[in-house]
Design a protein around this motif. Structure first.
Motif, PDB file in Angstrom:
ATOM      1  N   ASN A   7      20.080   9.810 -66.854  1.00  0.00           N
ATOM      2  CA  ASN A   7      18.594  10.827 -67.314  1.00  0.00           C
ATOM      3  C   ASN A   7      17.883   9.455 -68.800  1.00  0.00           C
ATOM      4  OD1 ASN A   7      17.874  12.699 -66.213  1.00  0.00           O
ATOM      5  ND2 ASN A   7      19.720  13.950 -67.258  1.00  0.00           N
ATOM      6  N   LEU A  10      16.115   7.026 -66.885  1.00  0.00           N
ATOM      7  CA  LEU A  10      14.218   7.294 -66.854  1.00  0.00           C
ATOM      8  C   LEU A  10      14.105   7.295 -68.187  1.00  0.00           C
ATOM      9  CD1 LEU A  10      15.394   9.668 -64.039  1.00  0.00           C
ATOM     10  CD2 LEU A  10      14.042   7.391 -63.664  1.00  0.00           C
ATOM     11  N   ASN A  11      14.446   7.666 -69.049  1.00  0.00           N
ATOM     12  CA  ASN A  11      14.280   8.261 -70.283  1.00  0.00           C
ATOM     13  C   ASN A  11      13.503   6.589 -70.822  1.00  0.00           C
ATOM     14  OD1 ASN A  11      14.428  11.127 -70.215  1.00  0.00           O
ATOM     15  ND2 ASN A  11      15.922  10.044 -71.924  1.00  0.00           N
ATOM     16  N   LEU A  13      12.637   5.109 -69.005  1.00  0.00           N
ATOM     17  CA  LEU A  13      11.579   3.490 -67.825  1.00  0.00           C
ATOM     18  C   LEU A  13      10.304   4.317 -68.267  1.00  0.00           C
ATOM     19  CD1 LEU A  13      13.956   3.040 -64.979  1.00  0.00           C
ATOM     20  CD2 LEU A  13      12.281   1.404 -66.203  1.00  0.00           C
ATOM     21  N   ARG A  14      10.277   5.344 -68.596  1.00  0.00           N
ATOM     22  CA  ARG A  14       9.342   6.425 -68.822  1.00  0.00           C
ATOM     23  C   ARG A  14       8.468   5.525 -69.825  1.00  0.00           C
ATOM     24  NH1 ARG A  14      12.946  11.316 -67.693  1.00  0.00           N
ATOM     25  NH2 ARG A  14      12.538  12.048 -65.154  1.00  0.00           N
ATOM     26  N   THR A  15       9.573   5.257 -70.563  1.00  0.00           N
ATOM     27  CA  THR A  15       8.253   5.117 -72.395  1.00  0.00           C
ATOM     28  C   THR A  15       7.737   3.763 -71.195  1.00  0.00           C
ATOM     29  OG1 THR A  15       9.980   6.008 -73.094  1.00  0.00           O
ATOM     30  CG2 THR A  15       8.858   4.198 -74.433  1.00  0.00           C
ATOM     31  N   CYS A  16       8.316   3.035 -71.149  1.00  0.00           N
ATOM     32  CA  CYS A  16       7.824   1.545 -70.573  1.00  0.00           C
ATOM     33  C   CYS A  16       6.533   1.738 -69.676  1.00  0.00           C
ATOM     34  CB  CYS A  16       9.176   0.823 -69.578  1.00  0.00           C
ATOM     35  SG  CYS A  16      10.364   0.069 -70.928  1.00  0.00           S
ATOM     36  N   ALA A  17       7.003   2.897 -68.676  1.00  0.00           N
ATOM     37  CA  ALA A  17       5.174   2.671 -67.946  1.00  0.00           C
ATOM     38  C   ALA A  17       4.326   2.966 -68.982  1.00  0.00           C
ATOM     39  CB  ALA A  17       5.744   3.893 -67.077  1.00  0.00           C
ATOM     40  N   LYS A  18       4.862   3.588 -69.797  1.00  0.00           N
ATOM     41  CA  LYS A  18       3.292   4.113 -70.416  1.00  0.00           C
ATOM     42  C   LYS A  18       2.477   3.141 -71.757  1.00  0.00           C
ATOM     43  CE  LYS A  18       5.316   8.762 -70.885  1.00  0.00           C
ATOM     44  NZ  LYS A  18       5.537   9.903 -71.970  1.00  0.00           N
ATOM     45  N   PHE A  75      11.898   4.891 -59.285  1.00  0.00           N
ATOM     46  CA  PHE A  75      10.847   4.843 -60.455  1.00  0.00           C
ATOM     47  C   PHE A  75       9.840   3.781 -60.472  1.00  0.00           C
ATOM     48  CE2 PHE A  75      10.039   5.099 -64.582  1.00  0.00           C
ATOM     49  CZ  PHE A  75       8.941   6.331 -64.567  1.00  0.00           C
ATOM     50  N   GLU A  78       7.907   3.135 -57.767  1.00  0.00           N
ATOM     51  CA  GLU A  78       6.473   4.490 -57.685  1.00  0.00           C
ATOM     52  C   GLU A  78       5.531   4.193 -58.799  1.00  0.00           C
ATOM     53  OE1 GLU A  78       8.633   8.563 -58.363  1.00  0.00           O
ATOM     54  OE2 GLU A  78       9.479   8.602 -56.866  1.00  0.00           O
ATOM     55  N   LYS A  79       6.074   3.382 -59.580  1.00  0.00           N
ATOM     56  CA  LYS A  79       5.227   3.290 -61.041  1.00  0.00           C
ATOM     57  C   LYS A  79       4.672   1.972 -61.596  1.00  0.00           C
ATOM     58  CE  LYS A  79       5.900   7.600 -63.235  1.00  0.00           C
ATOM     59  NZ  LYS A  79       4.231   8.194 -62.563  1.00  0.00           N
TER      60      LYS A  79
END
Length: 221
Positions: A7, A10-11, A13-18, A75, A78-79
């Motif tokens: 997690n 993922l946290n 990477l999720r921020t980087c994707a934004k 991830f 996907e992104k």
């Protein structure tokens, strides 16, 4: 150990994707994610550890690192993230922190005559080389995929013998002791890492700097 690894990755990477200004993400994984239990194998960046091996061993660190990396790759795909993964072995060299980390604790155990668990899987690399490899992964446009960061010619037995040679007064077990660590015969290919322009710090220098640093910080007990 598993949830924070997966997690936490993922946290980030999720921020980087934004954030559109993030062009590349470097993830620090581990050679624990590139393990082969077949002594005749040649391990390179195509090898992913079979998670069932770690489940059977109840080796949760290796399990968490492998699962976190696999999750990161899914991830990123996907992104559409430009992901590069560093897979370092046991990182040795000058110590910055005031406490022992796992990698350097292996050296302390050897000096104290202890055989670290599963030590026959270990490969080593100098922290300064690991740092440079991360920088190269950011700066070299052609960098891609995974990179194994480990000296392919140095085994656990080599480390033990060099410690006795460099610090005979510190080591508490004779080099011919029957408890000498075992080693696995599998090979490690680092041709891809060398393509980044990384030259390995001599292992003897790395070990010397490690132990001197440990002594300065009173971490040899």
């Amino acid at each position: 150990m598993i949830d924070p690894a997966v997690n936490g990755t993922l946290n980030v990477l999720r921020t980087c994707a934004k954030v559109s200004s993030v062009k590349r993400v470097i993830v620090t994984s581990s050679t624990a994610a590139t393990l082969s239990i077949n002594p005749n194998d040649v391990v390179d960046e195509t090898v992913f550890t079979d998670l069932s091996v770690y489940l059977a061993m109840k080796a949760w660190y290796g399990y968490s690192k492998t699962l976190a990396e696999e999750t990161a790759w899914r991830f990123a795909k996907e992104k559409g993230i430009d992901l590069v993964v560093m897979n370092p072995g046991n990182v040795i060299g000058p110590v910055l922190q005031p406490t022992l980390n796992y990698s350097v604790e292996v050296i302390v155990d050897l000096i104290n005559g202890k055989n670290p668990s599963n030590s026959f899987y270990y490969r080593f690399m100098d922290v300064r080389d690991v740092s440079l490899a991360h920088i190269k992964a950011f700066e070299v446009p052609s960098a891609s995929g995974r990179y194994i960061l480990a000296d392919p010619d140095v085994t656990m037995k080599d480390i033990q013998k060099l410690l006795h040679e460099l610090f005979p007064d510190l080591c508490r077990v004779d080099k011919d002791n029957e408890n000498e660590v075992g080693e696995m015969a599998y090979k490690v290919c680092v041709d891809k890492l060398k393509s980044l322009g990384i030259e390995f710090t001599p292992i003897k220098e790395s070990l010397k700097d490690t132990v001197v640093s440990l002594k300065e910080r009173c971490l040899l007990i």
